[in-house]
Design an enzyme around this catalytic site. Structure first.
Site, PDB file in Angstrom:
ATOM      1  N   ASP A 157     -28.958  39.575  38.791  1.00  0.00           N
ATOM      2  CA  ASP A 157     -28.747  40.990  39.099  1.00  0.00           C
ATOM      3  C   ASP A 157     -27.254  41.300  39.065  1.00  0.00           C
ATOM      4  OD1 ASP A 157     -28.853  43.576  40.057  1.00  0.00           O
ATOM      5  OD2 ASP A 157     -30.143  43.092  41.760  1.00  0.00           O
ATOM      6  N   HIS A 231     -36.983  48.376  33.781  1.00  0.00           N
ATOM      7  CA  HIS A 231     -35.885  48.763  34.673  1.00  0.00           C
ATOM      8  C   HIS A 231     -34.609  49.012  33.874  1.00  0.00           C
ATOM      9  CE1 HIS A 231     -33.794  49.020  38.471  1.00  0.00           C
ATOM     10  NE2 HIS A 231     -32.940  48.071  38.118  1.00  0.00           N
TER      11      HIS A 231
HETATM   12  C1  HEM Z   1     -30.042  46.351  36.064  1.00  0.00           C
HETATM   13  C2  HEM Z   1     -32.544  44.584  39.810  1.00  0.00           C
HETATM   14  C3  HEM Z   1     -32.556  48.964  41.863  1.00  0.00           C
HETATM   15  C4  HEM Z   1     -29.647  50.552  38.371  1.00  0.00           C
HETATM   16  C5  HEM Z   1     -30.754  45.511  36.875  1.00  0.00           C
HETATM   17  C6  HEM Z   1     -31.108  44.155  36.557  1.00  0.00           C
HETATM   18  C7  HEM Z   1     -31.793  43.666  37.601  1.00  0.00           C
HETATM   19  C8  HEM Z   1     -31.886  44.706  38.594  1.00  0.00           C
HETATM   20  C9  HEM Z   1     -32.368  42.277  37.746  1.00  0.00           C
HETATM   21  C10 HEM Z   1     -30.763  43.440  35.244  1.00  0.00           C
HETATM   22  C11 HEM Z   1     -29.435  42.747  35.250  1.00  0.00           C
HETATM   23  C12 HEM Z   1     -28.256  43.655  35.389  1.00  0.00           C
HETATM   24  O1  HEM Z   1     -27.749  44.201  34.399  1.00  0.00           O
HETATM   25  O2  HEM Z   1     -27.840  43.833  36.525  1.00  0.00           O
HETATM   26  C13 HEM Z   1     -32.750  45.631  40.691  1.00  0.00           C
HETATM   27  C14 HEM Z   1     -33.537  45.529  41.894  1.00  0.00           C
HETATM   28  C15 HEM Z   1     -33.542  46.756  42.482  1.00  0.00           C
HETATM   29  C16 HEM Z   1     -32.759  47.628  41.633  1.00  0.00           C
HETATM   30  C17 HEM Z   1     -34.222  44.259  42.391  1.00  0.00           C
HETATM   31  C18 HEM Z   1     -34.221  47.223  43.732  1.00  0.00           C
HETATM   32  C19 HEM Z   1     -35.403  46.849  44.086  1.00  0.00           C
HETATM   33  C20 HEM Z   1     -31.792  49.777  41.082  1.00  0.00           C
HETATM   34  C21 HEM Z   1     -31.560  51.171  41.333  1.00  0.00           C
HETATM   35  C22 HEM Z   1     -30.732  51.612  40.347  1.00  0.00           C
HETATM   36  C23 HEM Z   1     -30.461  50.500  39.474  1.00  0.00           C
HETATM   37  C24 HEM Z   1     -32.142  51.960  42.506  1.00  0.00           C
HETATM   38  C25 HEM Z   1     -30.152  52.974  40.092  1.00  0.00           C
HETATM   39  C26 HEM Z   1     -30.354  54.040  40.841  1.00  0.00           C
HETATM   40  C27 HEM Z   1     -29.492  49.541  37.465  1.00  0.00           C
HETATM   41  C28 HEM Z   1     -28.666  49.643  36.270  1.00  0.00           C
HETATM   42  C29 HEM Z   1     -28.795  48.437  35.592  1.00  0.00           C
HETATM   43  C30 HEM Z   1     -29.680  47.622  36.398  1.00  0.00           C
HETATM   44  C31 HEM Z   1     -27.807  50.825  35.865  1.00  0.00           C
HETATM   45  C32 HEM Z   1     -28.139  48.060  34.269  1.00  0.00           C
HETATM   46  C33 HEM Z   1     -28.934  48.565  33.105  1.00  0.00           C
HETATM   47  C34 HEM Z   1     -28.283  48.165  31.803  1.00  0.00           C
HETATM   48  O3  HEM Z   1     -27.303  48.806  31.420  1.00  0.00           O
HETATM   49  O4  HEM Z   1     -28.744  47.193  31.176  1.00  0.00           O
HETATM   50  N1  HEM Z   1     -31.245  45.817  38.132  1.00  0.00           N
HETATM   51  N2  HEM Z   1     -32.283  46.896  40.572  1.00  0.00           N
HETATM   52  N3  HEM Z   1     -31.124  49.407  39.950  1.00  0.00           N
HETATM   53  N4  HEM Z   1     -30.078  48.306  37.513  1.00  0.00           N
HETATM   54 FE1  HEM Z   1     -31.223  47.631  39.017  1.00  0.00          FE
END
Ligand code: HEM
Length: 374
Positions: A157, A231
């Site tokens: 993450d 996601h």
């Molecule tokens: C990407 C987990 C909530 C925005 C990711 C990734 C994971 C992850 C594993 C892929 C690796 C990375 O690029 O970081 C989670 C979990 C969440 C959560 C477990 C809550 C249960 C959120 C929320 C938002 C968000 C609420 C925005 C309001 C993003 C963004 C990316 C991302 C912008 C990058 C997308 C990209 O450009 O590839 N998240 N996330 N995440 N997450 Fe989350």
């Protein structure tokens, strides 16, 4: 001074652009309705740097920092007359067909980070001592790095976080955007609780389609197999000019095996919170509507708040000016007296034994001390 990637004329930000750490505390408090509480809490918040130095200076390699943010209603209570950050408003709850993003109270937010859990603990302890009965804790989450920066769903993450200049551009308010609040940032926090049993019942290939990346080696799925509701897809915001809008995240795992509460504390800094809000809408409502983020089938948002993080300068200026003041006249007087002592060079000035009259100790006339018996 200025932070990397931030224009030199922008007031210095708080430690928003600091590197991700192994330990953190996320503390959200409400200020009680007792006389003077608002101002006392503001003093503690504005003077947080003193506590960070007290705990962190002796272990500087551990990188202890604490970022302070203020909620909309509290800002209006303590700054009723001044300008206000344009995008500061209470967190807007979202109702999707299946899952909701709730709004929960919070006046002041503290984001404590370090590479040592004891320092994070100690700063939080001193901070709570200082805040005392003036606050009610809304949420205190102890976050930790889990293996190679994985969340408790087992996926890495933070990978696609912007870095360097891109991080500053994504997270720090610019002079053009809001001249009064340049160097600031808007932060959205949400505490998510996971149903790990349900998640673990899902085959890994299915989990990978939920996230949009492979689990073991953290590679983004190819376009032809990347689901439209992964996601990653829902959180990739590209405008009509092909420009991508990023936020700066620092999610941390938290959990208590004794009660079975496991989760991800979501935190995102942005120069404009509407980027984060659009991501949330795409996750909860779906894009198109109904095509929501299936991470939410195993994750319940139990908190949600928005805070404005002022620049370091603005934060410090919010503190009560209760220090005894020294006037510039005092400084000029001292300078005059010092000049009077050192110029013109007194004929009796000791000559240093090595003949280097430019050495600083000669200016201070302590050159001869070296020769004195111990
Ligand atoms: C990407 C987990 C909530 C925005 C990711 C990734 C994971 C992850 C594993 C892929 C690796 C990375 O690029 O970081 C989670 C979990 C969440 C959560 C477990 C809550 C249960 C959120 C929320 C938002 C968000 C609420 C925005 C309001 C993003 C963004 C990316 C991302 C912008 C990058 C997308 C990209 O450009 O590839 N998240 N996330 N995440 N997450 Fe989350």
């Amino acid at each position: 001074g200025s932070a990397p990637g931030v224009a030199a004329d922008v007031p210095e930000p708080q430690a928003v652009l600091g590197t991700l750490t192994t330990s953190s505390v996320f503390l959200v408090v409400s200020v009680r309705d007792t006389p003077g509480a608002d101002a006392r809490v503001l003093d503690v918040a504005a003077d947080i740097g003193a506590l960070v130095r007290a705990v962190g200076f002796r272990q500087s390699e551990a990188g202890l920092t604490c970022i302070v943010g203020f909620g909309s209603r509290y800002w209006d209570r303590v700054q009723p007359d001044g300008p206000r950050p344009a995008h500061l408003h209470p967190f807007r709850p979202i109702q999707g067909a299946k899952h909701d993003a709730v709004a929960t109270p919070g006046d002041v937010f503290f984001h404590v980070r370090a590479n040592r859990a004891d320092l994070v603990f100690e700063l939080t302890r001193l901070l709570m001592d200082a805040l005392g009965d003036d606050v009610q804790v809304e949420d205190h989450t102890v976050g930790f790095r889990y293996f190679d920066s994985r969340d408790l769903l087992g996926f890495v993450d933070g990978t696609e976080n912007p870095t360097g200049r891109d991080a500053a551009a994504a997270a720090i308010v610019s002079l053009d955007d809001e001249p009064d609040f340049a160097g600031g940032s808007y932060v959205v926090v949400q505490k998510y609780v996971h149903d790990l049993a349900a998640w673990h019942a899902m085959p890994v290939e299915e989990q990978e389609r939920v996230i949009g990346r492979t689990k073991l080696d953290d590679v983004e799925l190819d376009d032809d197999v990347q689901p439209s509701n992964s996601h990653v897809t829902l959180n990739t915001i590209v405008d009509e000019n092909g420009e991508e809008h990023d936020v700066l995240r620092d999610n941390m795992a938290f959990g208590d095996p004794s009660t079975g509460e496991y989760g991800t504390f979501f935190i995102a800094y942005a120069d404009d919170p509407s980027v984060t809000e659009l991501m949330l809408e795409r996750m909860f409502v779906g894009a198109p509507v109904g095509n929501y983020d299936r991470i939410l089938d195993v994750s319940t948002a139990v908190t949600g708040s928005l805070f404005f993080v002022p620049s370091l300068e603005l934060l410090e200026s919010l503190a009560e000016g209760d220090d005894p003041t020294v006037t510039s006249a005092d400084l000029e007087r001292i300078a005059r007296e010092a000049d009077g002592r050192s110029s013109p060079p007194a004929p009796s000035a000791p000559v240093s034994t090595d003949g280097d009259a430019t050495r600083p100790h000669d200016d201070l006339r302590i050159g001869s001390l070296r020769e004195e018996p111990q």
